[in-house]
Design a protein around this motif. Structure first.
Motif, short mmCIF file in Angstrom:
data_model
loop_
_atom_site.label_atom_id
_atom_site.label_comp_id
_atom_site.label_asym_id
_atom_site.label_seq_id
_atom_site.Cartn_x
_atom_site.Cartn_y
_atom_site.Cartn_z
N LEU B 255 94.89 137.71 -24.62
CA LEU B 255 95.19 138.83 -25.52
C LEU B 255 95.86 138.35 -26.79
O LEU B 255 95.50 138.77 -27.90
CB LEU B 255 96.08 139.85 -24.82
CG LEU B 255 95.43 140.72 -23.76
CD1 LEU B 255 96.48 141.47 -22.94
CD2 LEU B 255 94.45 141.70 -24.37
N LEU B 256 96.83 137.45 -26.64
CA LEU B 256 97.61 137.02 -27.79
C LEU B 256 96.86 136.02 -28.66
O LEU B 256 96.88 136.10 -29.88
CB LEU B 256 98.92 136.38 -27.31
CG LEU B 256 99.91 137.36 -26.67
CD1 LEU B 256 101.03 136.61 -25.97
CD2 LEU B 256 100.48 138.29 -27.73
N ASN B 257 96.17 135.07 -28.01
CA ASN B 257 95.59 133.96 -28.77
C ASN B 257 94.16 134.19 -29.21
O ASN B 257 93.67 133.53 -30.13
CB ASN B 257 95.65 132.68 -27.94
CG ASN B 257 97.08 132.32 -27.56
OD1 ASN B 257 97.99 132.53 -28.36
ND2 ASN B 257 97.27 131.83 -26.35
N GLU B 258 93.46 135.10 -28.54
CA GLU B 258 92.05 135.27 -28.86
C GLU B 258 91.71 136.72 -29.24
O GLU B 258 91.05 136.97 -30.26
CB GLU B 258 91.17 134.85 -27.68
CG GLU B 258 91.28 133.36 -27.36
CD GLU B 258 90.43 132.97 -26.17
OE1 GLU B 258 90.94 132.29 -25.27
OE2 GLU B 258 89.24 133.33 -26.15
N THR B 259 92.16 137.66 -28.41
CA THR B 259 91.76 139.06 -28.64
C THR B 259 92.30 139.58 -29.97
O THR B 259 91.53 140.12 -30.78
CB THR B 259 92.25 139.96 -27.49
OG1 THR B 259 91.80 139.43 -26.26
CG2 THR B 259 91.74 141.38 -27.67
N LEU B 260 93.59 139.43 -30.18
CA LEU B 260 94.19 140.00 -31.40
C LEU B 260 93.59 139.37 -32.67
O LEU B 260 93.21 140.10 -33.59
CB LEU B 260 95.71 139.86 -31.37
CG LEU B 260 96.41 140.87 -30.44
CD1 LEU B 260 97.89 140.55 -30.30
CD2 LEU B 260 96.24 142.31 -30.93
#
Lengths: 114, 439
Positions: B255-260
Motif C-alpha cells: 500500500l505504501l510503496n506501490e499502491t499510493l
C-alpha cells in the motif's frame, strides 16, 4: 430573437466544444457568371491583407476558449462531488446525533438504576 | 451418462435472486430458474426496496416464489446476506436478476463443489446476449486492485472451457458452500456495490478453500442492468469499493510503496468525471477508516502499525488534493492567456523577408488594425471578466473543500468520542448487571 423575460435553454456540451474552435468563413458569391471569380479574388486578397494579422489572434482565442471549457468541466465535476459529500456528511451527522441520543437515554437509565 | 447425471443425491440448494428495480429482467430470470432440472432447490427473491413495481409484479405473476422485502436499498452484500441468513441448505447460489440460465445450469455449477469439499465458491461462464464472452474467470491486479475478466468481449470458441482455480468469480452467478460461510462469514456489508464478490473469494482462499471457474455452467448476463456504466454513480461505487478492498487485503508495504505512488500517477490521468469520482472515493475511504481496519482484522490480516495507518491516511488526503490539481493548473494557464495579443509579422524569406514584414505591418496599420482593434479590445475585456469569474469560483470551491475537510475531521473526532463513551457505558452496564445477579 428571445424576449426579455425568456431564458435561453442551456447549450449542450458538445455544441460548446465545437463552438470553442472558431472557423474562418469561406468566401462565396451568388453573382451570375463572375461569382466564382469574385470569390477567388476575395480569398486571394484576404490571404495577403487580413489573414496574417487575424489568424494568430484567432488561434489565441481558440486556445483560451478550450481552456475555459476545460476549467468549467473541472468546476462542474468538483461541485458535483462536493454536493455528494455534503449529503454524506449530513447523513453521518444525523447518524451520530441518533447515537448520541441513544447513549444519553442509556445513561439516564443507568442513573435511575443507581 | 453425463458426469453431472452420475452425481446423486443432489443436495438441497437455496437460490437467491437479489432485486433492485429489475422488473424489466425479472420474468425471464425467474422463469429460467423455475425451469431448472435440479431436483431440490428453494427459490428466494430478496427485494432491496425497489420503486419500479417489482414487488407488485412478483406478487402478481410469481406468487409461488418466496419473497423477502428489505425496508431499504442496502446494496449487494447486505441484500444478499439477508437471504443467506435464512438459508438452511448446504449450498447457496446467488443469481442476478439480469441473468438467464439454461435448464442444466445449477447441476453443472454444483457438480464440482459436490465432488470436492475444498471448493468453497464456484462461478460459471457468463456471456453477453450476442454470445460473446463476458466472464471466464476473474483476476485482481496489484498494486491498485484493478479487476479483469478473462475472455471479455472475445468470441467463445472454447478457449476457456477448462475448470480452473481463479482469484474471484462474479456475484451475478456464484455458488457458496454454507460450511465456508460459517467459517469466514457472509459478504462484507461495508461494500455497497462492487468488489464484495472478490472480497469473499479472497477471504475464502485465505481460509484454505478453492475458488473455481466452472465453464460448463454458462449463462447470459445483461451486465449492470441496474447501473449505467458511464454514470457518476458507477464510478463512485467502483472506486470506493476498490479502496475498501485494497485496505482490507493488501499488505501495508505494498500500500505504501506501490499502491499510493501508482494511484497518484493514475488519478491525474483521468478525465474530470472520473477524477471527481476518485476524489469522492478517497473522501469516503477516509471517513470509513475506523470501520475498514477492524474489518481487515476480522477477515484475516493484521492491521497496519499506527504509523503506517497515518501514512496511508495522509496518502489519501494527498490523492484527493491531486484529483483537483488539473483545476489549479488550468487556473494558472487561464490567468496567462486571458489577453489575446497582436503578433508581429515575420517572414523567413532570405534578404527580402524583413522588407516584406515591414510592408505587412504598414498595410495592417492602414487596412485592418483600425477595424479589428476595437473588437479585440472588447473580446479581451470579456475574456478577462470570464477568467476572473472562473478564478473566483475556483477559490470558493477550494474554501469549501477546506471547510469540508475540517468538518470531516470534527466528525471523526466526534465518532471516536461516541465510540469510547458507548464502550465505557457498556462496561458500566455489564458491571451493574453482574452486581444485580450476585447474591
Amino acid at each position: 430573437m428571445c424576449k426579455a423575460n425568456e431564458r435561453e435553454p442551456a447549450l449542450p456540451d458538445d455544441w460548446l466544444w465545437q463552438a470553442a474552435e472558431t472557423a474562418e468563413p469561406t468566401f462565396s458569391s451568388r453573382a451570375p457568371v463572375v461569382g466564382r471569380l469574385l470569390a477567388a479574388l476575395r480569398d486571394g486578397w484576404s490571404r495577403i491583407a487580413d489573414r496574417p494579422y487575424v489568424r494568430p489572434l484567432r488561434r489565441q482565442q481558440n486556445e483560451l476558449n478550450r481552456l475555459i471549457l476545460q476549467q468549467m468541466a473541472e468546476i462542474d465535476a468538483w461541485l458535483l462531488t462536493q454536493d455528494r459529500e455534503k449529503v454524506a456528511l449530513r447523513r453521518e451527522t444525523a447518524q451520530l446525533a441518533n447515537r448520541a441520543r441513544a447513549l444519553s437515554r442509556r445513561l439516564e437509565r443507568a442513573g435511575e438504576r443507581d | 451418462m453425463s458426469q453431472a447425471a452420475q452425481i446423486g443425491p443432489w443436495p438441497p440448494v437455496t437460490v437467491i435472486v437479489l432485486n433492485w428495480n429489475g422488473s424489466a429482467y425479472l420474468p425471464d430470470c425467474l422463469r429460467a430458474l423455475q425451469a431448472l432440472d435440479y431436483p431440490d432447490y428453494r427459490l428466494l427473491v430478496v427485494d432491496n426496496a425497489s420503486t419500479d413495481g417489482s414487488v407488485a409484479l412478483l406478487q402478481r405473476e410469481f406468487g409461488e416464489v418466496e419473497l423477502l422485502c428489505n425496508p431499504d436499498n442496502r446494496g449487494f452484500a447486505a441484500g444478499n446476506n439477508s437471504g443467506l441468513r435464512s438459508m438452511k441448505t448446504e449450498f447457496a447460489v446467488l443469481v442476478n436478476p439480469d441473468v438467464v440460465v439454461p435448464t442444466g445450469w445449477l447441476k453443472a455449477l454444483l457438480q464440482p463443489m459436490i465432488a470436492d469439499e475444498r471448493i468453497g465458491i464456484a462461478g460459471g461462464k457468463l456471456r453477453y446476449p450476442d454470445g460473446s464472452l463476458q466472464f471466464a474467470g476473474g483476476e485482481i491486479h496489484p498494486p491498485q486492485a484493478f479487476p479483469s475478466h478473462a475472455g471479455l468481449a472475445e468470441r467463445d470458441a472454447g478457449q476457456y472451457d477448462e475448470l480452473r482455480d481463479v482469484t474471484y468469480v462474479v456475484g451475478a452467478g456464484m455458488a457458496l458452500r454454507a460450511a465456508m460461510l460459517e467459517q469466514i462469514g457472509l459478504l462484507d456489508e461495508g461494500y455497497f456495490l462492487y468488489y464484495e464478490d472478490a472480497d469473499l473469494c479472497v477471504r475464502a482462499r485465505r481460509a484454505g478453500f478453492r475458488v473455481v471457474y466452472v465453464p460448463q455452467a454458462a449463462a447470459v448476463h445483461l451486465e449492470s442492468s441496474a447501473t449505467d456504466r458511464r454514470s457518476d454513480f458507477y464510478w463512485r461505487q467502483m472506486f470506493t469499493s476498490r479502496w475498501r478492498f485494497l485496505l482490507k487485503h493488501e499488505t501495508a508495504a505494498t500500500l505504501l510503496n506501490e499502491t499510493l505512488p501508482a494511484e497518484e500517477a493514475w488519478v491525474q490521468s483521468l478525465a474530470p468525471q472520473q477524477r471527481a469520482a476518485a476524489a469522492y472515493a478517497y473522501y469516503q475511504t477516509l471517513r470509513r477508516l475506523p470501520d475498514i481496519w477492524p474489518a481487515r482484522v476480522r477477515h484475516g490480516l493484521d492491521a497496519p502499525a499506527a504509523e503506517q495507518q497515518e501514512t496511508i491516511e495522509r496518502g489519501l488526503v494527498r490523492l484527493r488534493a491531486l484529483a483537483w490539481q488539473p483545476a489549479k493548473s488550468n487556473a494558472e494557464q487561464l490567468a496567462g492567456r486571458a489577453t489575446v495579443e497582436e503578433q508581429p509579422f515575420r517572414s523567413r524569406l532570405w534578404l527580402i523577408g524583413g522588407l516584406i514584414a515591414w510592408f505587412r505591418e504598414r498595410w495592417a496599420d492602414v487596412a485592418t488594425r483600425w477595424y479589428v482593434r476595437p473588437m479585440l479590445a472588447q473580446q479581451n475585456e470579456f475574456n478577462r471578466q470570464l477568467v476572473a469569474r472562473l478564478q473566483e469560483q475556483l477559490a470558493r470551491l477550494q474554501a469549501q473543500e477546506q471547510a469540508q475537510a475540517e468538518q470531516i475531521a470534527e466528525l471523526a473526532e466526534l465518532r471516536a468520542q461516541l465510540q469510547e463513551a458507548e464502550r465505557r457505558l457498556q462496561e458500566l452496564e455489564a458491571r451493574h448487571a453482574g452486581r444485580q445477579g450476585s447474591p
